[in-house]
Motif scaffolding. Structure first.
Motif, PDB file in Angstrom:
ATOM      1  N   ILE A  40       0.787  -1.292  -0.029  1.00 55.35           N
ATOM      2  CA  ILE A  40       0.098  -0.064   0.096  1.00 55.35           C
ATOM      3  C   ILE A  40       0.833   1.279  -0.119  1.00 55.35           C
ATOM      4  O   ILE A  40       0.372   2.309  -0.054  1.00 55.35           O
ATOM      5  CB  ILE A  40      -1.067   0.199   1.078  1.00 55.35           C
ATOM      6  CG1 ILE A  40      -2.182   0.729   0.987  1.00 55.35           C
ATOM      7  CG2 ILE A  40      -0.315   0.509   2.538  1.00 55.35           C
ATOM      8  CD1 ILE A  40      -3.426   0.426   1.643  1.00 55.35           C
ATOM      9  N   ARG A 325      -7.481  -3.683   8.531  1.00 58.02           N
ATOM     10  CA  ARG A 325      -8.163  -2.762   7.960  1.00 58.02           C
ATOM     11  C   ARG A 325      -7.370  -1.395   8.487  1.00 58.02           C
ATOM     12  O   ARG A 325      -7.285  -0.475   7.837  1.00 58.02           O
ATOM     13  CB  ARG A 325      -9.638  -2.780   8.795  1.00 58.02           C
ATOM     14  CG  ARG A 325     -10.550  -1.802   8.246  1.00 58.02           C
ATOM     15  CD  ARG A 325     -10.699  -1.543   6.661  1.00 58.02           C
ATOM     16  NE  ARG A 325     -11.692  -0.476   6.321  1.00 58.02           N
ATOM     17  CZ  ARG A 325     -11.674   0.008   5.241  1.00 58.02           C
ATOM     18  NH1 ARG A 325     -10.786  -0.210   4.180  1.00 58.02           N
ATOM     19  NH2 ARG A 325     -12.622   0.906   5.030  1.00 58.02           N
ATOM     20  N   GLU A 328      -4.607  -0.640   6.072  1.00 53.85           N
ATOM     21  CA  GLU A 328      -5.224  -0.301   4.658  1.00 53.85           C
ATOM     22  C   GLU A 328      -5.690   1.104   4.674  1.00 53.85           C
ATOM     23  O   GLU A 328      -5.300   1.897   3.913  1.00 53.85           O
ATOM     24  CB  GLU A 328      -6.293  -1.102   4.343  1.00 53.85           C
ATOM     25  CG  GLU A 328      -6.964  -0.846   3.149  1.00 53.85           C
ATOM     26  CD  GLU A 328      -8.290  -1.664   2.755  1.00 53.85           C
ATOM     27  OE1 GLU A 328      -8.599  -1.602   1.686  1.00 53.85           O
ATOM     28  OE2 GLU A 328      -8.859  -2.227   3.628  1.00 53.85           O
ATOM     29  N   LEU A 329      -6.489   1.594   5.821  1.00 53.41           N
ATOM     30  CA  LEU A 329      -6.851   2.791   5.933  1.00 53.41           C
ATOM     31  C   LEU A 329      -5.743   4.004   6.265  1.00 53.41           C
ATOM     32  O   LEU A 329      -5.525   5.049   5.626  1.00 53.41           O
ATOM     33  CB  LEU A 329      -7.771   3.039   7.273  1.00 53.41           C
ATOM     34  CG  LEU A 329      -9.073   2.302   7.009  1.00 53.41           C
ATOM     35  CD1 LEU A 329      -9.768   2.560   8.456  1.00 53.41           C
ATOM     36  CD2 LEU A 329     -10.104   3.104   6.064  1.00 53.41           C
ATOM     37  N   GLY A 331      -2.555   3.456   4.881  1.00 50.44           N
ATOM     38  CA  GLY A 331      -1.865   3.720   3.917  1.00 50.44           C
ATOM     39  C   GLY A 331      -2.826   4.267   2.601  1.00 50.44           C
ATOM     40  O   GLY A 331      -2.167   4.984   1.751  1.00 50.44           O
ATOM     41  N   ALA A 332      -3.961   4.301   2.704  1.00 49.97           N
ATOM     42  CA  ALA A 332      -4.688   4.547   1.572  1.00 49.97           C
ATOM     43  C   ALA A 332      -5.483   5.851   1.752  1.00 49.97           C
ATOM     44  O   ALA A 332      -5.946   6.772   0.787  1.00 49.97           O
ATOM     45  CB  ALA A 332      -5.843   3.497   1.350  1.00 49.97           C
ATOM     46  N   LYS A 333      -5.704   6.359   3.204  1.00 46.70           N
ATOM     47  CA  LYS A 333      -6.105   7.461   3.485  1.00 46.70           C
ATOM     48  C   LYS A 333      -5.173   8.420   4.387  1.00 46.70           C
ATOM     49  O   LYS A 333      -5.133   9.688   3.999  1.00 46.70           O
ATOM     50  CB  LYS A 333      -7.552   7.204   4.391  1.00 46.70           C
ATOM     51  CG  LYS A 333      -8.645   6.496   3.359  1.00 46.70           C
ATOM     52  CD  LYS A 333      -9.905   6.622   4.057  1.00 46.70           C
ATOM     53  CE  LYS A 333     -11.083   6.289   3.275  1.00 46.70           C
ATOM     54  NZ  LYS A 333     -12.247   6.099   3.951  1.00 46.70           N
ATOM     55  N   PRO A 336      -1.617   9.457   2.011  1.00 48.97           N
ATOM     56  CA  PRO A 336      -1.638  10.232   1.072  1.00 48.97           C
ATOM     57  C   PRO A 336      -2.191  11.657   1.523  1.00 48.97           C
ATOM     58  O   PRO A 336      -1.751  12.935   0.971  1.00 48.97           O
ATOM     59  CB  PRO A 336      -2.811   9.572   0.166  1.00 48.97           C
ATOM     60  CG  PRO A 336      -2.908   8.061   0.414  1.00 48.97           C
ATOM     61  CD  PRO A 336      -2.589   8.209   1.998  1.00 48.97           C
TER      62      PRO A 336
END
Length: 344
Positions: A40, A325, A328-329, A331-333, A336
């Motif tokens: 991610i 989860r 994931e959050l 790395g993805a939110k 960035p």
């Protein structure tokens, strides 16, 4: 600013049997979690060393070596190696091996150890707590800079024209961070040596650490080191949740582990008030929805000028699904949004 995740391999305790859950299963989960962090796009992953029944990781270098073979870009570091009770030659050899397996992604985080179980386990006397760290750090730095080592101390046999192999990929040198819990002496040592500093901020208010970090920066420059090469990070408890209810519910995991550690240190039971206070803007917990965690990391960057943030995510052993989860959050939110804000 680099963004990463740290773990200790916490093991929850079965309330029926009083035994920790399977370390084998936990280690398999950790490897999946590191791979996700790499996939991610996170910058760094750190793993800490403990020797207690409620932690699965006693040898971070072994797990990091396994992670090196299934990741491509993420930096792999210890958070931390308890150098006072370790053998610096072996520490260098282990991490240089990880470095070669990972094509140059290994780092070492070294500290004196806030947990002291390793000292009697490996036959060290706690009365030498400070001297052990100073000598072993001096030896590790000597090894890091020289393939053929000549060194003499008081608590270890000398090394005379000894080759230490294999050598790390960057001219034999590994990045070595000094991890501190808040003592000025430790901060000064890092500044004098010109080494990167990572501060564990896991309680109270981060603002209390501002004078300490400013002291490091001042002494770093005073001792002739290039300010453009200075690196300062913080390592704090974190958990990214889909919603406020999930973040609030994580209290049960968090409090259970804090109470287990606290039982051996004489701490009073951890309270919901402490948890909520830690999650506030001025608190030390990075636990909440992605936007809240993002804002808090940016606040730390504004306050300290940090170049690295490591969110310690497995306190209290959340389920594997919850951990995946959260990563994931993050790395993805979170990542960035932080990077976008810092490029403005």
């Amino acid at each position: 600013m680099e963004l990463g995740i740290g773990m200790f391999g916490d093991l929850s305790i079965d309330p029926q049997t009083g035994k920790p859950r399977s370390a084998q299963l936990k280690l398999q989960e950790i490897l999946e979690q590191i791979k996700l962090a790499d996939d991610i796009g996170l910058d760094v992953f750190g793993l800490g060393e403990h020797h207690r029944p409620d932690y699965a990781v006693s040898s971070p270098e072994i797990v990091l070596a396994a992670a090196a073979s299934i990741t491509k870009n993420i930096k792999l570091t210890s958070t931390v190696t308890v150098l006072s009770s370790a053998e610096p030659v072996k520490v260098y050899q282990d991490f240089s091996t990880i470095d070669l397996i990972s094509n140059g992604r290994a780092e070492i985080g070294v500290g004196r150890g806030s947990f002291i179980e390793s000292f009697p386990l490996f036959g060290y006397d706690l009365k030498n707590y400070d001297q052990l760290f100073e000598e072993k750090l001096d030896l590790l730095l000597n090894i890091n800079n020289n393939e053929v080592v000549n060194w003499k101390g008081e608590l270890r046999a000398p090394l005379i024209n000894q080759m230490v192999l294999p050598r790390a990929s960057n001219n034999g040198q590994l990045p070595i961070w000094i991890a501190v819990g808040g003592t000025p002496q430790s901060v000064l040592r890092a500044a004098v040596l010109g080494l990167p500093l990572i501060v564990a901020i896991i309680g109270g208010m981060p603002k209390q650490f501002q004078p300490l970090i400013e002291y490091y920066k001042e002494q770093y420059v005073k001792h002739g080191h290039d300010i453009n090469k200075m690196q300062v990070g913080i390592h704090s408890h974190a958990f990214v949740a889909d919603n406020e209810a999930n973040a609030d519910g994580y209290y049960q995991n968090y409090a259970a582990q804090m109470d287990r550690v606290g039982a051996s240190r004489g701490w009073p039971p951890y309270t919901k008030m402490q948890y909520d206070g830690g999650r506030s803007k001025e608190g030390a917990l990075f636990i909440g929805e992605a936007a809240a965690v993002t804002d808090k990391i940016l606040y730390m960057h504004e306050m300290f000028g940090i170049t690295r943030f490591i969110g310690h995510m497995d306190v209290g052993d959340p389920s594997h699904q919850e951990m995946m989860r959260s990563i994931e959050l993050f790395g993805a939110k979170v990542a960035p949004a932080v990077r976008k804000a810092l490029t403005k």
